[in-house]
Design an enzyme around this catalytic site. Structure first.
Site, short mmCIF file in Angstrom:
data_model
loop_
_atom_site.label_atom_id
_atom_site.label_comp_id
_atom_site.label_asym_id
_atom_site.label_seq_id
_atom_site.Cartn_x
_atom_site.Cartn_y
_atom_site.Cartn_z
CB THR A 166 -0.48 19.41 35.72
OG1 THR A 166 -0.22 19.42 37.00
CG2 THR A 166 -0.37 20.80 35.18
CB SER A 184 -7.30 20.70 29.16
OG SER A 184 -6.52 19.93 28.06
CG ASP A 237 -0.59 13.46 35.17
OD1 ASP A 237 -1.04 14.52 34.60
OD2 ASP A 237 0.66 13.42 35.71
CD GLU A 254 2.26 16.55 35.05
OE1 GLU A 254 1.04 16.71 34.50
OE2 GLU A 254 3.22 16.34 34.27
C1 5RP Z 1 1.43 18.68 32.17
C2 5RP Z 1 1.00 17.49 31.39
C3 5RP Z 1 -0.22 17.34 30.87
O1 5RP Z 1 -0.84 16.24 31.61
C4 5RP Z 1 -0.09 17.12 29.44
O2 5RP Z 1 0.39 18.38 28.74
C5 5RP Z 1 -1.54 16.86 28.75
O3 5RP Z 1 -2.33 17.97 28.85
P1 5RP Z 1 -3.70 18.09 28.19
O4 5RP Z 1 -4.56 17.04 28.95
O5 5RP Z 1 -4.17 19.81 28.37
O6 5RP Z 1 -3.62 18.04 26.67
O7 5RP Z 1 1.80 16.47 31.10
O8 5RP Z 1 2.75 18.86 32.44
#
Ligand code: 5RP
Length: 228
Positions: free
Chosen positions: A32, A34, A87, A108
């Site tokens: 999850t 971006s 991830d 996750e």
């Molecule tokens: C979601 C997460 C995401 O992987 C983490 O917040 C990183 O997100 P981004 O790639 O948008 O910076 O742990 O629960």
């Protein structure tokens, strides 16, 4: 979609690099955030080009995106093995991670821990010598105040995560609340992880201790793959 940290080009480079590691026939955990979203989009492009993969989403967000880009989906209980998970992370120090910026860390962790290999995708802003990012703890709604007291007893400062386009708290995909817990530096992630896991009513915390097999750190000039 929540965005954070470095440039979109860096996130895209990291996501595409990790997606390239999926072989034909693979079952892939879909993280999850971006950066993981770039990996899902790349998997979608590879599926269009003939790749046979099945994805296991870790959140409503990753499920919706996978459906949009045409990555076939499955579930943990329908497969014998998860070949890899891809991830993001809010911070990494070697193979240790803080996750949960998107409040998806419970699912996750289930999927990432089940995978034969966890490939973390990140931009350089996520790297740290020592973890010091606030640790999200997903708690049952009834445990909000008692779990917060328990976090304080561990030396942390808990803050109930509030929603941005809704009044009141963030409610996770599992119907729970999130306490963002500031501990300053975390010298012993395994010890803090055990303490947080023992809090009554804590569903899951965002410390992923030693789980990463590779971290793909994207930048505008390429990808640095660190293996553990
Ligand atoms: C979601 C997460 C995401 O992987 C983490 O917040 C990183 O997100 P981004 O790639 O948008 O910076 O742990 O629960």
């Amino acid at each position: 979609m929540k965005t954070s940290g470095g440039s979109d080009a860096a996130k895209r480079a990291a996501g595409e690099s990790a997606a390239d590691a999926a072989d034909d026939g693979a079952v892939v955990g879909l993280g999850t955030g971006s950066t993981a979203a770039h990996a899902i989009r790349e998997l979608g492009r590879r599926v269009d080009a003939g790749l046979d993969v099945r994805g296991i989403p870790t959140s409503y967000q990753s499920r919706e995106l996978a459906l949009e880009v045409g990555v076939p989906l499955t579930t943990l209980d329908a497969v014998e093995e998860v070949d890899l998970a891809i991830d993001g992370a809010d911070q990494f120090s070697g193979p240790h991670l803080v996750k949960g910026g998107g409040a998806a860390h419970a699912r996750e962790k289930i999927v990432d821990a089940a995978a034969d290999r966890l490939l973390v995708v990140a931009d350089p802003s996520k790297a740290a010598d020592r973890l010091d990012h606030p640790v999200p703890v997903e708690v049952l709604p009834d445990a909000r105040t008692t779990a917060a007291d328990a976090v304080r007893a561990l030396g942390g400062t808990p803050e109930l995560r509030t929603a941005e386009r809704k009044d009141g708290p963030v409610v996770t995909d599992n119907g729970n609340l999130v306490l963002d817990c500031e501990f300053d530096e975390i010298p012993d992630p395994a010890s803090l992880a055990a303490d947080l896991a023992a809090i009554p009513g804590a569903v899951e915390h965002g410390l992923f201790v030693g789980l990463a097999d590779e971290v793909h750190v994207g930048s505008e000039s390429g990808v640095d793959v660190r293996t553990f």
